[in-house]
Design a protein around this motif. Structure first.
Motif, PDB file in Angstrom:
ATOM      1  N   THR A  76       9.495  -9.344  -1.225  1.00  0.00           N
ATOM      2  CA  THR A  76       8.264 -10.133  -1.282  1.00  0.00           C
ATOM      3  C   THR A  76       7.184  -9.505  -0.409  1.00  0.00           C
ATOM      4  N   GLU A  77       7.573  -9.020   0.770  1.00  0.00           N
ATOM      5  CA  GLU A  77       6.610  -8.386   1.671  1.00  0.00           C
ATOM      6  C   GLU A  77       6.058  -7.097   1.068  1.00  0.00           C
ATOM      7  N   GLN A  78       6.924  -6.285   0.454  1.00  0.00           N
ATOM      8  CA  GLN A  78       6.472  -5.037  -0.167  1.00  0.00           C
ATOM      9  C   GLN A  78       5.520  -5.321  -1.330  1.00  0.00           C
ATOM     10  N   ARG A  79       5.816  -6.331  -2.098  1.00  0.00           N
ATOM     11  CA  ARG A  79       4.932  -6.693  -3.211  1.00  0.00           C
ATOM     12  C   ARG A  79       3.553  -7.106  -2.702  1.00  0.00           C
ATOM     13  N   ALA A  80       3.527  -7.857  -1.616  1.00  0.00           N
ATOM     14  CA  ALA A  80       2.259  -8.347  -1.091  1.00  0.00           C
ATOM     15  C   ALA A  80       1.383  -7.209  -0.577  1.00  0.00           C
ATOM     16  N   LYS A  81       1.998  -6.224   0.081  1.00  0.00           N
ATOM     17  CA  LYS A  81       1.223  -5.104   0.632  1.00  0.00           C
ATOM     18  C   LYS A  81       0.812  -4.108  -0.443  1.00  0.00           C
ATOM     19  N   GLY A  82       1.594  -4.018  -1.529  1.00  0.00           N
ATOM     20  CA  GLY A  82       1.233  -3.131  -2.623  1.00  0.00           C
ATOM     21  C   GLY A  82       1.965  -1.809  -2.602  1.00  0.00           C
ATOM     22  N   VAL A  83       1.802  -1.063  -3.683  1.00  0.00           N
ATOM     23  CA  VAL A  83       2.476   0.221  -3.838  1.00  0.00           C
ATOM     24  C   VAL A  83       1.444   1.323  -4.005  1.00  0.00           C
ATOM     25  N   ILE A  84       1.900   2.543  -3.762  1.00  0.00           N
ATOM     26  CA  ILE A  84       1.031   3.707  -3.905  1.00  0.00           C
ATOM     27  C   ILE A  84       1.824   4.839  -4.532  1.00  0.00           C
ATOM     28  N   ALA A  85       1.140   5.688  -5.266  1.00  0.00           N
ATOM     29  CA  ALA A  85       1.774   6.853  -5.881  1.00  0.00           C
ATOM     30  C   ALA A  85       0.753   7.969  -5.985  1.00  0.00           C
ATOM     31  N   ALA A  86       1.251   9.171  -6.080  1.00  0.00           N
ATOM     32  CA  ALA A  86       0.411  10.332  -6.363  1.00  0.00           C
ATOM     33  C   ALA A  86       0.770  10.801  -7.768  1.00  0.00           C
ATOM     34  N   SER A  87      -0.189  10.741  -8.665  1.00  0.00           N
ATOM     35  CA  SER A  87       0.081  11.116 -10.054  1.00  0.00           C
ATOM     36  C   SER A  87      -1.229  11.273 -10.792  1.00  0.00           C
ATOM     37  N   ALA A  88      -1.249  12.238 -11.704  1.00  0.00           N
ATOM     38  CA  ALA A  88      -2.409  12.398 -12.573  1.00  0.00           C
ATOM     39  C   ALA A  88      -2.027  12.160 -14.029  1.00  0.00           C
ATOM     40  N   GLY A  89      -0.868  11.538 -14.225  1.00  0.00           N
ATOM     41  CA  GLY A  89      -0.387  11.426 -15.594  1.00  0.00           C
ATOM     42  C   GLY A  89       0.245  10.095 -15.926  1.00  0.00           C
ATOM     43  N   ASN A  90       1.379  10.171 -16.629  1.00  0.00           N
ATOM     44  CA  ASN A  90       1.994   8.981 -17.196  1.00  0.00           C
ATOM     45  C   ASN A  90       2.586   8.042 -16.149  1.00  0.00           C
ATOM     46  N   HIS A  91       3.076   8.577 -15.038  1.00  0.00           N
ATOM     47  CA  HIS A  91       3.620   7.728 -13.977  1.00  0.00           C
ATOM     48  C   HIS A  91       2.536   6.799 -13.442  1.00  0.00           C
ATOM     49  N   ALA A  92       1.332   7.329 -13.291  1.00  0.00           N
ATOM     50  CA  ALA A  92       0.223   6.519 -12.781  1.00  0.00           C
ATOM     51  C   ALA A  92      -0.047   5.332 -13.696  1.00  0.00           C
ATOM     52  N   GLN A  93      -0.086   5.589 -14.986  1.00  0.00           N
ATOM     53  CA  GLN A  93      -0.414   4.511 -15.923  1.00  0.00           C
ATOM     54  C   GLN A  93       0.715   3.490 -16.031  1.00  0.00           C
ATOM     55  N   GLY A  94       1.959   3.958 -16.047  1.00  0.00           N
ATOM     56  CA  GLY A  94       3.090   3.045 -16.126  1.00  0.00           C
ATOM     57  C   GLY A  94       3.174   2.149 -14.900  1.00  0.00           C
ATOM     58  N   LEU A  95       2.981   2.742 -13.719  1.00  0.00           N
ATOM     59  CA  LEU A  95       3.029   1.977 -12.486  1.00  0.00           C
ATOM     60  C   LEU A  95       1.861   0.998 -12.408  1.00  0.00           C
ATOM     61  N   ALA A  96       0.685   1.458 -12.810  1.00  0.00           N
ATOM     62  CA  ALA A  96      -0.491   0.596 -12.765  1.00  0.00           C
ATOM     63  C   ALA A  96      -0.344  -0.587 -13.712  1.00  0.00           C
ATOM     64  N   TYR A  97       0.085  -0.329 -14.925  1.00  0.00           N
ATOM     65  CA  TYR A  97       0.192  -1.389 -15.930  1.00  0.00           C
ATOM     66  C   TYR A  97       1.158  -2.483 -15.478  1.00  0.00           C
ATOM     67  N   HIS A  98       2.365  -2.092 -15.082  1.00  0.00           N
ATOM     68  CA  HIS A  98       3.368  -3.102 -14.730  1.00  0.00           C
ATOM     69  C   HIS A  98       3.115  -3.689 -13.339  1.00  0.00           C
ATOM     70  N   GLY A  99       2.563  -2.885 -12.422  1.00  0.00           N
ATOM     71  CA  GLY A  99       2.260  -3.423 -11.098  1.00  0.00           C
ATOM     72  C   GLY A  99       1.242  -4.539 -11.167  1.00  0.00           C
ATOM     73  N   ILE A 100       0.146  -4.283 -11.832  1.00  0.00           N
ATOM     74  CA  ILE A 100      -0.900  -5.301 -11.929  1.00  0.00           C
ATOM     75  C   ILE A 100      -0.403  -6.504 -12.720  1.00  0.00           C
ATOM     76  N   ARG A 101       0.396  -6.245 -13.747  1.00  0.00           N
ATOM     77  CA  ARG A 101       0.956  -7.344 -14.546  1.00  0.00           C
ATOM     78  C   ARG A 101       1.815  -8.264 -13.684  1.00  0.00           C
ATOM     79  N   LEU A 102       2.510  -7.693 -12.683  1.00  0.00           N
ATOM     80  CA  LEU A 102       3.370  -8.472 -11.796  1.00  0.00           C
ATOM     81  C   LEU A 102       2.622  -8.999 -10.570  1.00  0.00           C
ATOM     82  N   GLY A 103       1.326  -8.713 -10.487  1.00  0.00           N
ATOM     83  CA  GLY A 103       0.542  -9.174  -9.346  1.00  0.00           C
ATOM     84  C   GLY A 103       0.723  -8.324  -8.108  1.00  0.00           C
ATOM     85  N   ILE A 104       1.128  -7.083  -8.269  1.00  0.00           N
ATOM     86  CA  ILE A 104       1.345  -6.163  -7.153  1.00  0.00           C
ATOM     87  C   ILE A 104       0.167  -5.190  -7.092  1.00  0.00           C
TER      88      ILE A 104
END
Length: 414
Positions: A76-104
């Motif tokens: 719960t604490e990790q979700r609240a603070k958020g996630v970060i990644a370094a990517s210029a491709g598909n990982h960025a979009q996959g993480l962004a789509y599902h992260g925001i969908r989950l409220g992260i």
């Protein structure tokens, strides 16, 4: 080709149970993409070819699976603070789509030269994009600094057991839909996808071969497991697997479970992208076509097998795709540029055009060159772009022009 033969570690970092658990977590939130046999490609390569259409995911790539499996295991604490990644491709979009969908909250660090379309797509999913550095390594270093200073959780694109387990769900689906598969041919960048697939394949009661594929320009995993030192770098169509340094975790799994790694040329990648569009009517990026490129380049290696390949992504720039298709038409003889020497006088071009008409060849463009040439002042060079049915049709046109005493040559692709 690299032959791999190392004993599996006593306690594997990712197990079949981990993959089953990942499937239960992500079920209903990612597309269960189809696995379909391609009769035409099977005849073309002399093997039974099954295609896994991961380019049909919402973000058009398999990366969603591992990203979501990781996000769902955060505290719960990790979700609240958020996630970060370094990517210029598909990982960025996959993480962004599902992260925001989950409220992260999701932050993605990209190199400054990243194409605008990728930045826009990632921001479109709701992520905060930071452009930093000229290379991926510089963007990665900045992301790790932000992780430490802001308390973010870093989500690695491949070197994480949660990522590997998520990608392994692809193999579960493929074996359920096509239980006769006896070989997987899988693209390798950092190694997350093939590590997950190999984990599933090698846990089956029967023998299933796992073959990795890398672009000749980026043989990073090949070098690591084979002990070779082939040069790494250059402009590759398969930028999704253009990784200079594979993961430590994934290299361990590949060394233990993967049977071979083969390398493919840029030309075979281009041909495969074109074939998949023409035959299967599906758009893939260069990395997504790597499996088919391996079958085309090593037909004897895979003859008679029942092969599963993953069309791992479909995010390709439309202008680049157009160039690939036109180059393939040129190589097959269906699109050509002929250089014809003419006399600069009335009716000269009419005689040439008459032969094109007689041979039923469509003229697309005509270019005259009078000044920048070594010909006499009364001579000119004419380049004619034309469309033919196939190579024999083009050859007949050239023969007809030469029979009419025209000096003609074919402008070849490099």
């Amino acid at each position: 080709m690299a032959s791999l033969a190392s004993p599996a570690p006593a306690e594997p970092p990712v197990t079949l149970d981990d993959v089953f658990a990942a499937r239960a977590r992500i079920a209903g939130s990612v597309v269960r993409t189809p696995t379909l046999v391609s009769k035409t490609l099977s005849q073309f390569v002399g093997a039974t070819v099954y295609l896994k259409f991961e380019n049909l995911q919402f973000t058009a790539a398999y990366k969603e699976r591992g990203a979501l499996n990781t996000l769902l295991q955060l505290s719960t604490e990790q979700r609240a603070k958020g996630v970060i990644a370094a990517s210029a491709g598909n990982h960025a979009q996959g993480l962004a789509y599902h992260g925001i969908r989950l409220g992260i909250p999701v932050t993605i660090v990209m190199p400054r030269p990243t194409p605008t379309v990728k930045v826009t797509q990632t921001e479109g999913h709701g992520a905060t994009v930071i452009l930093e550095g000229e290379t991926f390594d510089e963007a990665y270093a900045h992301a790790r600094k932000l992780e430490a200073s802001n308390g973010y959780t870093f989500v690695h694109p491949f070197d994480d057991p949660r990522i590997v387990a998520g990608q392994g769900t692809i193999a579960l689906e493929m074996l359920e839909d096509a239980p006769g598969i006896d070989s997987f041919v899988v693209p390798i960048g950092g190694g997350g996808l093939i590590s997950g697939i190999a984990t599933v394949a090698k846990a089956q009661a029967r023998a299933i071969e796992v073959i990795g594929v890398q672009a000749e320009l980026y043989p990073s995993m090949y070098n690591r497991v084979s002990g070779e030192s082939r040069p790494i770098g250059g402009d590759t169509l398969a930028e999704g697997i253009a990784v200079k340094e594979p993961g430590g975790l994934t290299a361990q799994i590949v060394q233990a479970l993967v049977d071979d790694i083969v390398l493919v040329s840029e030309r075979s990648l281009e041909e495969s992208v074109s074939l998949l569009l023409q035959i299967e009517k599906t758009v893939v990026e260069g990395a997504g076509a790597a499996g088919l490129a391996a079958l085309l380049s090593h037909k004897e290696r895979f003859a008679g097998r029942h092969i599963g390949i993953v069309l791992c992504g479909g995010n390709i720039d439309t202008r680049l795709l157009a160039n690939v298709l036109l180059r393939d038409l040129a190589r097959s003889g269906r699109l050509a540029r002929l250089r014809v020497r003419l006399q600069d006088r009335p009716g000269a071009l009419f005689g040439v055009a008459k032969i094109f008409h007689e041979q039923a060849v469509n003229i697309i463009e005509i270019y005259h060159q009078r000044v920048f040439t070594t010909l006499p002042a009364k001579g000119l060079i004419t380049d004619i772009e034309c469309e033919t049915r196939d190579r024999p049709h083009l050859d007949r046109l050239i023969e007809a022009l030469r029979a009419a005493s025209y000096e003609v040559s074919l402008v070849e692709l490099a």
